[in-house]
Design a protein around this motif. Sequence first.
Motif, short mmCIF file in Angstrom:
data_model
loop_
_atom_site.label_atom_id
_atom_site.label_comp_id
_atom_site.label_asym_id
_atom_site.label_seq_id
_atom_site.Cartn_x
_atom_site.Cartn_y
_atom_site.Cartn_z
N VAL A 1 28.42 39.25 38.11
CA VAL A 1 28.00 38.50 39.29
C VAL A 1 26.85 37.59 38.88
N ARG B 1 34.52 35.74 33.50
CA ARG B 1 33.99 35.72 34.86
C ARG B 1 32.68 34.93 34.94
N ARG C 1 30.92 45.04 36.03
CA ARG C 1 30.89 44.01 37.06
C ARG C 1 30.18 42.79 36.51
N GLU D 1 31.47 43.67 44.43
CA GLU D 1 31.62 42.25 44.11
C GLU D 1 31.60 42.09 42.59
N GLY D 2 32.60 41.41 42.06
CA GLY D 2 32.68 41.19 40.62
C GLY D 2 33.14 42.38 39.81
#
Length: 145
Positions: free
Chosen positions: A59, A94, A57, A41-42
Amino acid sequence: MMPPRPLLPADMPGMAALHAAAFPPAEAWDADALSLMLGLEGGYGFVVENTGFILARAVAGEAEVLTLAVAPAARRAGTGRALLAAALDGASTRGAHTMFLEVSRNNTGATSLYLSAGFTEVGLRRRYYSDGSDALVLRRDLSAG
């Protein structure tokens, strides 16, 4: 040097070979491990063709560098800095506010890169690596340059 481009799942066999050249055998990740990291995820990454790559990543407002590998013959030529900058930008887009990473206390080249990019030491993981070396835990606020 070519600018970093997004890392794709199809890149993983080549990235595994690059990772094996950049790290001791016990620390090298194979294509399956790299694919797993990219698929988290991410997860995201960037590559400079035949020279280096970064996996990260982002998140829940935090980001982490999972690995940064630069071919030994290409070190100290700006590849690591370009990849790190791309990952920092990727984390910001993000929605991350901070980025973390671990680096071997013995890896002075990488540590210098990270400190010059605005990371600060926030912790220590004793005997973190397979050779028994400690990992410095570094953090950077992404709202700062």
